[in-house]
Motif scaffolding. Structure first.
Motif, mmCIF file in Angstrom:
data_model
loop_
_atom_site.group_PDB
_atom_site.id
_atom_site.type_symbol
_atom_site.label_atom_id
_atom_site.label_comp_id
_atom_site.label_asym_id
_atom_site.label_seq_id
_atom_site.Cartn_x
_atom_site.Cartn_y
_atom_site.Cartn_z
ATOM 1 N N TYR A 339 14.751 17.534 -1.039
ATOM 2 C CA TYR A 339 14.660 16.411 -2.033
ATOM 3 C C TYR A 339 14.753 14.972 -2.395
ATOM 4 O O TYR A 339 14.007 14.601 -3.728
ATOM 5 N N PHE A 340 15.093 14.143 -1.514
ATOM 6 C CA PHE A 340 13.677 12.532 -1.698
ATOM 7 C C PHE A 340 12.432 12.900 -1.655
ATOM 8 O O PHE A 340 12.200 11.804 -2.302
ATOM 9 N N LEU A 341 11.712 13.465 -1.279
ATOM 10 C CA LEU A 341 10.334 13.736 -1.705
ATOM 11 C C LEU A 341 10.150 13.818 -2.819
ATOM 12 O O LEU A 341 9.303 12.915 -3.435
ATOM 13 N N ALA A 346 9.175 12.104 -8.652
ATOM 14 C CA ALA A 346 9.618 11.361 -10.207
ATOM 15 C C ALA A 346 9.755 10.573 -10.695
ATOM 16 O O ALA A 346 9.274 9.576 -11.129
ATOM 17 N N TYR A 347 10.408 9.251 -9.611
ATOM 18 C CA TYR A 347 9.580 7.896 -9.565
ATOM 19 C C TYR A 347 8.268 7.295 -9.567
ATOM 20 O O TYR A 347 8.413 6.527 -10.922
ATOM 21 N N ALA A 348 7.405 8.402 -9.066
ATOM 22 C CA ALA A 348 5.892 7.550 -9.692
ATOM 23 C C ALA A 348 5.459 7.972 -10.841
ATOM 24 O O ALA A 348 4.374 7.656 -11.333
ATOM 25 N N MET A 394 11.995 20.923 -9.138
ATOM 26 C CA MET A 394 13.066 19.482 -8.969
ATOM 27 C C MET A 394 12.385 18.718 -9.347
ATOM 28 O O MET A 394 13.178 17.499 -9.543
ATOM 29 N N VAL A 395 11.216 17.919 -9.117
ATOM 30 C CA VAL A 395 10.670 16.743 -9.802
ATOM 31 C C VAL A 395 11.029 16.896 -11.000
ATOM 32 O O VAL A 395 11.257 15.687 -11.821
#
Length: 415
Positions: A339-341, A346-348, A394-395
């Protein structure tokens, strides 16, 4: 065989070479020869005859400076013969460059192997691979072998060692006042040792150098990038979206710290399952100093690290084997939800910097082809594989949630 020479040839004269390897080996009494890509930097290093190394204590926060001098410097672009000659006069070399230079430098090493073989040299050459790429050994080994004859390959296998390492000392963009004092200034932390693959050496272990001899280095090298570099990378990507300039600014945000710690834990679980480590075994090769707290160090005002330096080249950092996508795919392989990876990935995709061509390329791709195409392309996914298709979904979900997109809008316009 003669006693190994106390001499190191450093391939690359950046932060790791000048601020880490030169310090470790120079402190142990080794003479230094730098092989430098830039003709201008090579000339400046020769003319000045020294550079200033600023070293900041990871626990004390205090900075001391020292002059590194007495070295030789040759340019890999214009003085290839001298570079090959230097590699034929030493038992030890270190390599610390970006992946884009790997093909050229593998050819340089192959030329040195050829010459050593032709001269009938029965001395070893061990090359420390000080790069944050999980398959650096495989890349260099295959490229070097491809340039050698069968006889030269036999020589290579007997006398040339490619040694995996874990590079833990921080390197920072020098402050303006440091560059005003010395335009060749290098700024680094004081991390004390260099973990190395004890089974990778063909000759003697370098005498007197503060090396940490390790086993199981294939898995440890992956863990260094997936469990270690994922932390600084995710911190940089989230901090950039918050509008910060330095990672220690983002470290002050509790939500960012939670996401970063969770990324590292997901990646750690993947490595433990993939390589069969226990947490105790993995910790033996981890980055650690007595009493160290990573977040305390990140928040220390004396060691700000520019987001531009840490996030630079997101195309490489998003690729399927690297620090974001690599552990996320490994999590899915072992039944762990990343989930956090995937949130960090996504932030990248939001990261932008006008001086970072890779980030601008990603932005243009999103604008022209959409986020799904960008995720597939830069994470290098095979959408016929259901796990990789799930990763994309997910991303994408995180991306639109961060974007604050209304799912009823059929034509979202990424910013």
């Amino acid at each position: 065989m003669e006693k190994c020479k106390k001499h190191l040839v450093l391939i690359g004269a950046g932060k790791i070479g000048c601020g880490y390897l030169a310090d470790l080996f120079g402190s142990a009494g080794y003479s230094l020869t730098f092989l430098v890509h830039s003709p201008a930097q090579t000339q400046k290093m020769r003319e000045q005859g020294y550079y200033t190394l600023f070293v900041t204590g990871e626990q004390s926060g205090e900075t001391v400076k020292q002059k590194v001098s007495g070295y030789e410097a040759f340019c890999t672009a214009t003085e290839r013969e001298q570079c090959v000659e230097a590699l034929c006069k030493t038992n030890y070399a270190s390599l610390h460059t970006y992946p884009g230079a790997f093909p050229e430098l593998a050819e340089l090493l192959a030329d040195a192997v050829k010459k050593r073989c032709a001269l009938g040299m029965e001395e070893t050459l061990d090359v420390l691979l000080c790069v944050n790429v999980i398959d650096a050994f495989e890349q260099f080994d295959s490229r070097i072998r491809a340039k050698l004859s069968p006889q030269e390959q036999a020589y290579y296998e007997k006398y040339i060692g490619l040694v995996r390492t874990l590079t833990y000392r921080g390197g920072f963009i020098p402050k303006p006042e440091q560059l005003a004092e010395d335009e060749l200034a290098v700024w680094a932390s004081d991390y004390p040792d260099l973990p190395v693959d004890k089974e990778g050496f063909k000759g003697e272990i370098p005498e007197g150098v503060n090396l940490r001899l390790m086993d199981k280095m294939v898995g440890r090298a992956v863990a260094k990038v997936w469990c270690g570099n994922v932390r600084s990378c995710s911190l940089a990507m989230l901090s950039a979206k918050w509008g910060f300039t330095y990672t220690n600014e983002g470290a002050g945000v509790a939500y960012i710290r939670k996401c970063v710690d969770s990324c590292q834990e997901e990646a750690t679980q993947a490595v433990l399952l993939e390589y069969g480590f226990t947490r105790e075994e993995l910790a033996l090769g981890a980055r650690a100093q007595k009493g160290e707290d990573w977040w305390s160090r990140m928040l220390h005002d004396g060691m700000p690290d520019a987001i531009f330096r840490v996030a630079n080249d997101p195309i490489r950092k998003l690729s399927r084997k690297d620090r974001l996508t690599g552990p996320a795919l490994c999590c899915l392989k072992h039944g762990i939800l990343p989930y956090f990876l995937t949130r960090a990935i996504a932030y990248a995709f939001f990261y932008r910097h006008p001086d970072d061509a890779a980030s601008m390329e990603i932005a243009a791709c999103i604008e022209k082809e959409g986020i799904d195409a960008a995720i597939e392309k830069y994470c290098q996914l095979d959408l016929e594989n259901q796990q990789e298709k799930l990763l994309l979904q997910m991303v994408r979900g995180h991306y639109y949630e961060i974007l604050d997109w209304d799912p009823m809008d059929l034509e979202p316009k990424p910013v």
